[in-house]
Each structure stands twice: as structure tokens, then as C-alpha cells.
Design a protein around this motif. Structure first.
Motif, PDB file in Angstrom:
ATOM      1  N   LEU A 151     -34.956  27.494 116.623  1.00 26.79           N
ATOM      2  CA  LEU A 151     -34.799  27.501 118.074  1.00 26.79           C
ATOM      3  C   LEU A 151     -35.976  28.085 118.844  1.00 26.79           C
ATOM      4  O   LEU A 151     -36.235  27.674 119.973  1.00 26.79           O
ATOM      5  CB  LEU A 151     -33.516  28.263 118.438  1.00 26.79           C
ATOM      6  N   VAL A 152     -36.665  29.054 118.283  1.00 25.85           N
ATOM      7  CA  VAL A 152     -37.764  29.698 119.013  1.00 25.85           C
ATOM      8  C   VAL A 152     -39.021  28.831 118.920  1.00 25.85           C
ATOM      9  O   VAL A 152     -39.506  28.560 117.823  1.00 25.85           O
ATOM     10  CB  VAL A 152     -38.058  31.101 118.451  1.00 25.85           C
ATOM     11  N   PRO A 153     -39.558  28.393 120.048  1.00 27.23           N
ATOM     12  CA  PRO A 153     -40.776  27.563 120.023  1.00 27.23           C
ATOM     13  C   PRO A 153     -41.980  28.363 119.542  1.00 27.23           C
ATOM     14  O   PRO A 153     -42.016  29.594 119.657  1.00 27.23           O
ATOM     15  CB  PRO A 153     -40.929  27.124 121.481  1.00 27.23           C
ATOM     16  N   ASP A 154     -42.968  27.658 119.012  1.00 24.49           N
ATOM     17  CA  ASP A 154     -44.157  28.322 118.479  1.00 24.49           C
ATOM     18  C   ASP A 154     -44.863  29.178 119.528  1.00 24.49           C
ATOM     19  O   ASP A 154     -45.445  30.220 119.208  1.00 24.49           O
ATOM     20  CB  ASP A 154     -45.134  27.283 117.923  1.00 24.49           C
ATOM     21  N   ALA A 155     -44.804  28.733 120.779  1.00 25.30           N
ATOM     22  CA  ALA A 155     -45.485  29.466 121.853  1.00 25.30           C
ATOM     23  C   ALA A 155     -44.888  30.859 122.064  1.00 25.30           C
ATOM     24  O   ALA A 155     -45.573  31.769 122.548  1.00 25.30           O
ATOM     25  CB  ALA A 155     -45.416  28.673 123.149  1.00 25.30           C
TER      26      ALA A 155
ATOM     27  N   VAL B  33     -37.437  38.517 110.667  1.00 24.11           N
ATOM     28  CA  VAL B  33     -37.765  37.875 109.390  1.00 24.11           C
ATOM     29  C   VAL B  33     -38.051  36.387 109.580  1.00 24.11           C
ATOM     30  O   VAL B  33     -38.985  35.832 108.983  1.00 24.11           O
ATOM     31  CB  VAL B  33     -36.611  38.066 108.385  1.00 24.11           C
ATOM     32  N   GLY B  34     -37.257  35.735 110.431  1.00 27.49           N
ATOM     33  CA  GLY B  34     -37.462  34.317 110.689  1.00 27.49           C
ATOM     34  C   GLY B  34     -38.814  34.032 111.312  1.00 27.49           C
ATOM     35  O   GLY B  34     -39.509  33.076 110.923  1.00 27.49           O
TER      36      GLY B  34
ATOM     37  N   LYS C 110     -41.823  32.041 109.468  1.00 33.98           N
ATOM     38  CA  LYS C 110     -42.327  30.813 110.092  1.00 33.98           C
ATOM     39  C   LYS C 110     -43.832  30.887 110.287  1.00 33.98           C
ATOM     40  O   LYS C 110     -44.554  29.892 110.088  1.00 33.98           O
ATOM     41  CB  LYS C 110     -41.637  30.583 111.430  1.00 33.98           C
ATOM     42  N   PHE C 111     -44.321  32.061 110.666  1.00 31.40           N
ATOM     43  CA  PHE C 111     -45.761  32.218 110.867  1.00 31.40           C
ATOM     44  C   PHE C 111     -46.522  31.966 109.564  1.00 31.40           C
ATOM     45  O   PHE C 111     -47.495  31.204 109.536  1.00 31.40           O
ATOM     46  CB  PHE C 111     -46.077  33.625 111.375  1.00 31.40           C
ATOM     47  N   PHE C 112     -46.086  32.609 108.486  1.00 32.36           N
ATOM     48  CA  PHE C 112     -46.803  32.470 107.226  1.00 32.36           C
ATOM     49  C   PHE C 112     -46.721  31.050 106.663  1.00 32.36           C
ATOM     50  O   PHE C 112     -47.711  30.535 106.140  1.00 32.36           O
ATOM     51  CB  PHE C 112     -46.256  33.467 106.196  1.00 32.36           C
TER      52      PHE C 112
ATOM     53  N   TYR D 141     -49.165  28.467 104.564  1.00 33.55           N
ATOM     54  CA  TYR D 141     -48.917  28.836 103.159  1.00 33.55           C
ATOM     55  C   TYR D 141     -47.621  28.177 102.691  1.00 33.55           C
ATOM     56  O   TYR D 141     -46.548  28.780 102.724  1.00 33.55           O
ATOM     57  CB  TYR D 141     -48.821  30.354 103.008  1.00 33.55           C
ATOM     58  N   GLN D 142     -47.718  26.939 102.240  1.00 31.82           N
ATOM     59  CA  GLN D 142     -46.535  26.177 101.877  1.00 31.82           C
ATOM     60  C   GLN D 142     -45.823  26.779 100.657  1.00 31.82           C
ATOM     61  O   GLN D 142     -46.461  27.137  99.661  1.00 31.82           O
ATOM     62  CB  GLN D 142     -46.928  24.728 101.574  1.00 31.82           C
TER      63      GLN D 142
END
Length: 273
Positions: free
Chosen positions: A80-84, A126-127, A131-133, A139-140
Motif C-alpha cells: 500500500l505505501v508508494p515508493d515516494a 520491517v515492510g 521493500k527498500f533492500f 537485492y532479489q
């Protein structure tokens, strides 16, 4: 009943006072009963119920519940949280989670609502970090690797404690608490210096960063020993069942810390590819 842990001793004494007073659940107006009838219940006093003691099963159930809430909150935040807004949500959740964690830790109050709120907020944290990493940094597969490693370490420490290979002796407890305070102080100093553009190398991915992450992982892993000891002593002292929330909170804190440090360490190695 004696214990080397002053907090547990205090809680044990409180439990004995509650049992002696005939502690009853909260009445219809939110006031606790102590062998007294609820308003309108008549003049005959009710028989004081027995305070249910905490069991290991209670702690297991509460821990699984908190982990489930944290996981669902993390997935929801990821989606739900956009990357921005990732950075804002990350920092906001970290600050709120720190405040809630300190309140729960220092008050030692068995407040399920507060503990559940902490799990939700930490789930967002944590989410966002995950998501950032995995998506932003690219880092798949790093999240799954970190989850597997985290629970692997947890079950290893549980087995070592069960087999009495590692015990929470007074010397061990003092040393580990000193190490945790030291690590936290270094983290805070590094954070403040980074705000002024000073790179200490602790989080840059170099040899110093790898060594520091390994130290954090070791300390976080050993912190499970204190949590297991707290559960064991709480059961032995006959703490009220509601204190299983406090014990589960302690385990959740260590799991989240361990996960974040493993995630960071894995990113260092993947970044070298």
C-alpha cells in the motif's frame, strides 16, 4: 520464591498479592475487581476467582500471534505505501516503534493493546526496510534469505538453551546487557554523525561494516537467552497469564533486530557481486 532478576521478582510479588486479594477480571466499567461484586450484582460478594498463571504455551501462542500481526502489517505496508513515501513511512514507524518499545520495556505493564500496536508499527517498519533492500536496492531474494536465516538462528538458540548449553547466569546477563547498551550507543552515535555527513564506515558495506553487523547478529542472537530465561522464571514464579504478552514482546523485539541485521549483512555480500 527467589530469582536473580529484580524485575521478575517484583512481578512475582505482585502476582502473589493479586492471588491473595482474589484478583478478578475488569468489570463492565473497566474497573478491576478484587473479590467484590459488580455494580448491580446484589449484596452477596462473589467468590474471588483464581489468577491463572502464565505457561510456556501462553507465551508461544502470544509470540506466534504477534509475529502474524507483524507479518501482515509488513505485507500491507509493502503493497500500500508508494515508493515516494517509503522513506517517510520507514522513519516514522522506526520512531513510533522505538517510543512504544521503551514504554513497554520500562513500564513492564502487561497491556495487550499496546503490545499489539507495537507489532503493527514494527510491521510497517520491517515492510519498508524489506521493500527498500529487495525492490529499490535490487537485492532479489534477500528478504526470503533473511527470514530463513533469522528463524534458523532462533531455533538454534532455543535448542541450545533447552539443552542447557547456554544459560542466563548472572555474569552472562550482566555481560550481555552491557554489550547491548554498547551496541545501541554506537548505533546512535553513528546515526548522529551521519546526519552531519560523517561516514564512520559502520554501515557502508566495507570490512568494518561487516564486522559490526556480525557483532550485532551475535548480540541479538544471545538476547534470546535472556528472553527464554524470563519465560522460564515467569512460569516458575507463577506470574499472571497476561504477562505472557510481555514475554512475547521481548522475543519479537529480538527477532526483528536479528532480521534487520541479517538483511543488512546479506546486502553487503550481494553488493559485491
Amino acid at each position: 520464591m527467589k530469582t536473580s532478576n529484580p524485575v521478575l521478582a517484583r512481578l512475582g510479588q505482585a502476582a502473589e498479592r493479586e492471588r491473595a486479594a482474589g484478583y478478578a477480571p475488569a468489570g463492565p466499567y473497566g474497573q478491576p475487581g478484587y473479590g467484590q461484586p459488580y455494580p448491580g450484582a446484589g449484596s452477596a460478594p462473589a467468590a474471588p476467582p483464581t489468577v491463572a498463571p502464565m505457561t510456556i504455551d501462553d507465551v508461544v501462542v502470544k509470540t506466534v500471534t504477534l509475529l502474524g500481526i507483524t507479518g501482515l502489517s509488513a505485507v500491507a505496508a509493502w503493497i500500500l505505501v508508494p515508493d515516494a513515501l517509503l522513506g517517510v513511512a520507514w522513519i516514522g514507524a522506526a520512531i513510533v516503534g522505538l517510543v512504544l518499545g521503551l514504554i513497554i520495556s520500562f513500564s513492564r505493564m502487561a497491556n495487550p493493546a499496546l503490545v499489539v500496536t507495537y507489532a503493527v508499527v514494527e510491521g510497517v517498519f520491517v515492510g519498508m526496510v524489506s521493500k527498500f533492500f529487495q525492490e529499490i536496492a535490487g537485492y532479489q531474494g534477500i528478504v526470503l534469505q533473511a527470514v530463513v536465516a533469522t528463524f534458523g538462528v532462533f531455533f538454534l538458540m532455543a535448542a541450545l538453551y533447552k539443552m542447557k548449553v547456554i544459560r542466563a547466569t548472572p555474569k552472562f546477563t550482566r555481560g550481555l546487557i552491557a554489550a547491548m547498551v554498547g551496541v545501541f550507543a554506537v548505533m546512535m552515535i553513528n546515526l548522529v554523525l551521519s546526519l552531519f555527513g560523517v561516514d564512520t564506515g559502520l554501515r557502508s558495506g566495507g570490512p568494518i561494516a561487516i564486522i559490526f553487523s556480525l557483532i550485532c547478529i551475535v548480540v541479538a542472537s544471545l538476547s534470546f537467552v535472556l528472553s527464554f530465561h524470563e519465560v522460564e522464571e515467569g512460569v516458575r514464579l507463577g506470574l499472571p497469564q497476561r504477562y505472557s504478552w510481555v514475554a512475547a514482546f521481548g522475543i519479537l523485539v529480538s527477532l526483528i533486530w536479528l532480521y534487520i541485521e541479517i538483511l543488512r549483512l546479506l546486502s553487503f555480500f550481494q553488493g559485491d557481486d
